[in-house]
Design a protein around this motif. Structure first.
Motif, short mmCIF file in Angstrom:
data_model
loop_
_atom_site.label_atom_id
_atom_site.label_comp_id
_atom_site.label_asym_id
_atom_site.label_seq_id
_atom_site.Cartn_x
_atom_site.Cartn_y
_atom_site.Cartn_z
N PRO A 87 0.82 -1.20 0.22
CA PRO A 87 0.06 0.01 0.04
C PRO A 87 0.89 1.16 0.02
O PRO A 87 0.58 1.97 1.05
N THR A 88 1.79 1.44 -0.97
CA THR A 88 2.56 2.31 -1.08
C THR A 88 2.05 3.52 -2.21
O THR A 88 2.40 4.55 -2.32
N GLY A 89 0.87 3.25 -2.92
CA GLY A 89 0.11 4.14 -3.62
C GLY A 89 -1.09 3.18 -4.14
O GLY A 89 -1.21 2.17 -3.99
N PRO A 90 -1.90 4.04 -4.75
CA PRO A 90 -3.16 3.32 -5.28
C PRO A 90 -2.90 2.36 -6.76
O PRO A 90 -1.68 2.57 -7.00
N LEU A 91 -3.85 1.50 -6.70
CA LEU A 91 -3.62 0.50 -7.89
C LEU A 91 -3.45 1.20 -9.15
O LEU A 91 -4.35 2.33 -9.30
N HIS A 92 -2.51 0.88 -10.06
CA HIS A 92 -2.44 1.53 -11.33
C HIS A 92 -2.56 0.45 -12.20
O HIS A 92 -2.89 -0.81 -11.64
N PHE A 93 -2.72 0.55 -13.60
CA PHE A 93 -3.02 -0.58 -14.61
C PHE A 93 -2.38 -1.68 -14.21
O PHE A 93 -2.89 -2.90 -14.38
N SER A 104 -0.58 -2.89 -11.56
CA SER A 104 -0.76 -3.80 -10.48
C SER A 104 -2.13 -4.46 -10.73
O SER A 104 -2.36 -5.57 -10.14
N LEU A 105 -3.04 -3.87 -11.28
CA LEU A 105 -4.41 -4.47 -11.35
C LEU A 105 -4.29 -5.67 -12.72
O LEU A 105 -4.92 -6.70 -12.34
N VAL A 106 -3.30 -5.73 -13.49
CA VAL A 106 -3.10 -7.02 -14.33
C VAL A 106 -2.56 -7.99 -13.50
O VAL A 106 -3.00 -9.09 -13.53
N ALA A 107 -1.65 -7.70 -12.51
CA ALA A 107 -1.36 -8.86 -11.48
C ALA A 107 -2.52 -9.22 -10.69
O ALA A 107 -2.81 -10.53 -10.56
N ALA A 108 -3.52 -8.33 -10.19
CA ALA A 108 -4.59 -8.87 -9.43
C ALA A 108 -5.58 -9.72 -10.32
O ALA A 108 -5.78 -10.66 -9.66
N VAL A 109 -5.87 -9.25 -11.43
CA VAL A 109 -6.75 -9.97 -12.32
C VAL A 109 -6.19 -11.29 -12.76
O VAL A 109 -6.75 -12.22 -12.66
N THR A 157 7.02 6.40 -11.86
CA THR A 157 6.84 6.91 -13.29
C THR A 157 5.68 7.48 -13.19
O THR A 157 4.95 7.73 -14.41
N LEU A 158 4.86 7.68 -12.18
CA LEU A 158 3.65 8.70 -12.26
C LEU A 158 2.52 8.02 -12.92
O LEU A 158 1.70 8.50 -13.77
N ALA A 159 2.32 6.47 -12.75
CA ALA A 159 1.20 5.84 -13.26
C ALA A 159 -0.07 6.55 -12.87
O ALA A 159 -0.14 6.61 -11.54
N ALA A 160 -1.02 6.50 -13.33
CA ALA A 160 -2.38 7.03 -12.92
C ALA A 160 -3.28 5.89 -12.24
O ALA A 160 -3.14 4.75 -12.77
N PRO A 161 -3.75 6.36 -11.30
CA PRO A 161 -4.59 5.24 -10.37
C PRO A 161 -5.62 4.75 -11.17
O PRO A 161 -6.14 5.41 -12.23
N ALA A 169 4.72 -5.46 -22.01
CA ALA A 169 3.93 -5.05 -23.13
C ALA A 169 3.29 -3.54 -22.60
O ALA A 169 3.27 -3.13 -21.50
N PRO A 170 2.97 -2.88 -24.01
CA PRO A 170 2.49 -1.62 -23.46
C PRO A 170 1.35 -1.57 -22.70
O PRO A 170 0.26 -2.27 -23.28
N SER A 171 1.00 -0.50 -21.84
CA SER A 171 -0.30 -0.69 -21.41
C SER A 171 -1.19 0.27 -22.42
O SER A 171 -0.77 1.36 -22.88
N PRO A 172 -2.39 0.02 -22.58
CA PRO A 172 -3.51 0.58 -23.22
C PRO A 172 -3.77 1.90 -22.73
O PRO A 172 -3.60 2.17 -21.52
N PRO A 173 -4.41 2.81 -23.61
CA PRO A 173 -4.79 4.10 -22.87
C PRO A 173 -6.07 3.70 -22.08
O PRO A 173 -6.51 2.79 -22.19
N ALA A 174 -5.97 4.66 -21.13
CA ALA A 174 -7.30 4.65 -20.11
C ALA A 174 -8.63 4.58 -20.80
O ALA A 174 -8.55 5.39 -21.90
N PRO A 175 -9.68 3.77 -20.33
CA PRO A 175 -10.88 4.14 -21.18
C PRO A 175 -11.59 5.62 -21.05
O PRO A 175 -11.33 6.33 -20.21
#
Ligand code: GLU
Length: 313
Positions: free
Chosen positions: A20-26, A28-33, A246-250, A302-308
């Motif tokens: 819990p050092t920052g909110p989930l970003h894309f 970390s969500l990949v690892a969760a899913v 790298t300032l990943a968006a939550p 792999a590159p992360s997709p743009p946020a919806p």
């Protein structure tokens, strides 16, 4: 993931272990899913463990925020969440066991001293074993390091293939308890995966190089090595791993279906286009049923997709 078909499917126990050092970003969500789908596809149990061990780096309220985001994506832990901040006595017991067999030794070296005399290994400086045979006179050893050797540590990763490391020359004797008296991730993760009976570890490929250290500790502590699957990590346009640094968006938990579809595309699961019209539960059910990790073989990033796109009012 089915590496050993002889293992009864009910025995599958997986986990997602965020810090819990920052909110989930894309990423970390990949690892969760990925860990959730692999567990559920094999009719397994999926747990969430909060790795709030490095207290100076943990941010108040973030653990709750992460759990809330997971819930919004329909990812519910099958058992109560385990918090590493409450597990100090278990880590202490593991350290005592390592001390009893002289597998560990106290170390007084500062980061600067190590950087000045170390060779560069696969994850930074290789500890030059300065304190291995004893602490220099007049100094005090506050950290504890585990002895390594150069016997090959090899394991078969379900996606990354056969991995071999020589700990002594590539990593060096590594810290299991820090000078600030906090236990290190490598020890805590091994103790907790064993405590929770984890059989399958599915996580990001950024942790691939840590796995031989964890296997080394498992062997020293008499713990069975679980199966490993390291998923590709999501990188930004500059090719950097998505992270707080790298300032990943939550992750936007207000539109989970669109983001979940992006995660499934990232994981090469090829969700059919008409699934975009479905609700979250239906998407998740499709993903569990159709989960095929073999599509990711050999992929480490792999590159992360743009946020919806935000919904228009
Ligand atoms: N807590 C670690 C992280 O967030 C993951 C540990 C693991 O999955 O082994 O990077």
């Amino acid at each position: 993931m089915k590496q050993k078909p002889s293992l009864p499917e009910q025995a599958y126990r997986g986990r997602f272990a965020p810090s819990p050092t920052g909110p989930l970003h894309f990423g970390s969500l990949v690892a969760a899913v990925g860990s959730y789908l692999d567990a559920k596809h094999h009719h397994g149990t999926w747990l969430v463990r909060m790795e709030d061990l490095d207290t100076p780096r943990c941010i108040a309220g973030t653990a709750e925020d992460i759990l809330h985001t997971l819930e919004a994506f329909g990812l519910h832990s099958d058992e109560p969440v385990l918090y590493q901040s409450q597990r100090t006595s278990a880590y202490e017991a593991a350290l005592c066991k390592l001390q009893a067999s002289s597998a560990v030794y106290p170390c007084c070296c500062t980061r600067k001293e190590i950087a000045d005399s170390a060779l560069h290994g696969i994850e930074g400086p290789v500890y030059p074993a300065t304190c291995r045979e004893g602490i220099p006179a007049g100094r005090e050893g506050k950290a504890w390091r585990v002895r390594t050797n150069n016997e090959a540590i090899a394991f078969d990763d379900a996606l990354q293939g056969s991995i071999t490391q020589y700990l002594e020359s590539q990593i060096g004797d590594f810290v299991v308890k820090r000078a600030d008296s906090l236990f290190a991730y490598q020890l805590a993760v091994v103790v907790d995966d064993a405590k929770q009976g984890i059989t399958h570890i599915v996580r990001g490929a950024d942790l691939l190089a840590s796995t031989p250290r964890q296997i080394h500790l498992q062997r020293l502590l008499g713990i069975t090595t679980p199966h490993y699957m390291h998923l590709p990590i999501a990188v930004n346009v500059a090719g950097e791993k998505l992270s707080k640094q790298t300032l990943a968006a939550p992750v936007d938990a207000s539109q989970p279906s669109a983001t979940l579809l992006n995660v499934l595309k990232f994981l090469l699961q090829k969700p059919p286009a008409d699934l975009a019209k479905s609700d979250l539960k239906t998407i998740l059910e499709w993903a569990i049923q159709n989960w095929d990790a073999t599509k990711l073989r050999g992929m480490s990033f792999a590159p992360s997709p743009p946020a919806p796109l935000m919904k228009q009012n």
